[in-house]
Design an enzyme around this catalytic site. Sequence first.
Site, short mmCIF file in Angstrom:
data_model
loop_
_atom_site.label_atom_id
_atom_site.label_comp_id
_atom_site.label_asym_id
_atom_site.label_seq_id
_atom_site.Cartn_x
_atom_site.Cartn_y
_atom_site.Cartn_z
N LYS A 155 49.56 86.88 29.98
CA LYS A 155 49.63 85.97 31.13
C LYS A 155 48.50 86.27 32.11
O LYS A 155 47.87 85.35 32.65
CB LYS A 155 51.00 86.09 31.81
CG LYS A 155 52.11 85.43 31.00
CD LYS A 155 53.52 85.78 31.47
CE LYS A 155 54.54 85.21 30.48
NZ LYS A 155 55.93 85.55 30.78
N ASP A 211 58.48 79.68 36.30
CA ASP A 211 59.21 79.67 35.03
C ASP A 211 60.23 78.53 34.98
O ASP A 211 60.76 78.22 33.92
CB ASP A 211 59.99 80.99 34.85
CG ASP A 211 59.21 82.06 34.10
OD1 ASP A 211 58.45 81.71 33.18
OD2 ASP A 211 59.37 83.25 34.44
N GLN A 233 59.18 89.04 34.75
CA GLN A 233 59.28 89.10 33.30
C GLN A 233 60.67 89.54 32.87
O GLN A 233 61.20 90.54 33.36
CB GLN A 233 58.20 90.05 32.74
CG GLN A 233 58.10 90.07 31.24
CD GLN A 233 57.66 88.72 30.64
OE1 GLN A 233 56.91 87.96 31.24
NE2 GLN A 233 58.14 88.42 29.45
N1 GUN Z 1 60.64 86.75 28.61
C1 GUN Z 1 60.49 86.04 27.47
N2 GUN Z 1 60.02 84.81 27.75
C2 GUN Z 1 59.88 84.74 29.07
C3 GUN Z 1 59.42 83.72 29.95
O1 GUN Z 1 59.06 82.61 29.58
N3 GUN Z 1 59.40 84.05 31.28
C4 GUN Z 1 59.80 85.25 31.74
N4 GUN Z 1 59.77 85.46 33.06
N5 GUN Z 1 60.23 86.22 30.95
C5 GUN Z 1 60.27 85.95 29.63
#
Ligand code: GUN
Length: 283
Positions: free
Chosen positions: A52, A119, A96
């Site tokens: 990211k 998200d 996350q």
């Molecule tokens: N863990 C696995 N996929 C995601 C996601 O799309 N966003 C976040 N914040 N954590 C994750």
Amino acid sequence: MAVLLDGKAGAARVKAEVAKEVEQIKAKGKNVTLAVVIVGDDPASRVYVNNKKKDCAEVGIISEEYALPADTKQEKLISLVKELNERSDINGILVQLPLPKPLDEKAVINTIAVQKDVDAFHPVNVGRIMIGEYDFLPCTPAGVMELIKYAGISVEGKNCVVVGRSNIVGKPMAMLLLHKNGTVTICHSRTQNLKDITSKADILVVAIGKAKFVTADMVKEGAVVIDVGMNRLPNGKLCGDVDFEAVSQKASYITPVPGGVGPMTRAMLLKNTIKAAKLQYNL
Ligand code: GUN
């Protein structure tokens, strides 16, 4: 042989658009900044967070990482999120997941400011998706819709079957297909006669996390098959929830794994971050 829905190419297009928008915002004297919070040392989470940050750098978005130890107390994490909510230089906040035990994920997500929730996990943003009035879409379903749109595939009136009912993928995926006037069925682990349902799908989206679960006999000739799965085989290779070799002989369009939905998911986070910045700056 089906046409490949190329997520790498799709993501490159989205990133180019985002990079242009970042430039426009910068020309107004403002930056676009994403705060990424990671708690503990889960190796998969570390890889996701690094990706990211790399994606952000590619399009000119500033990413600020907040790495906290695994034994971080709930109050500490909540107060960090509140601090980030208040900061005018932070446009988007991503915590996350999963969080190490015994941290309360729901409480943390509920604390993220709705307008910074890139998200789209906050219940308010989830609710807005239900009524079709949203600022943010969860990245994976949004990425799938983008792939479908780029390929010129019409959803209207089609039999759409989503296999998987998670809050992050299956449920919002079904809503987005419904918004495009698809006739949508959601299947899950308790569904009876799954094959009867999937084999009637014009558009089949699979997000269950079981390697090669969808076989050719479960797919209609000429179907559009979208594979959200990302599974590691014993030989170390990545594979989706769909038996690609066999199903690609029958489908009209299919996403590869890797290189299909995954890159689109990553790109949509950048799009959401731009959206958050625009909301905040009233652009
Ligand atoms: N863990 C696995 N996929 C995601 C996601 O799309 N966003 C976040 N914040 N954590 C994750």
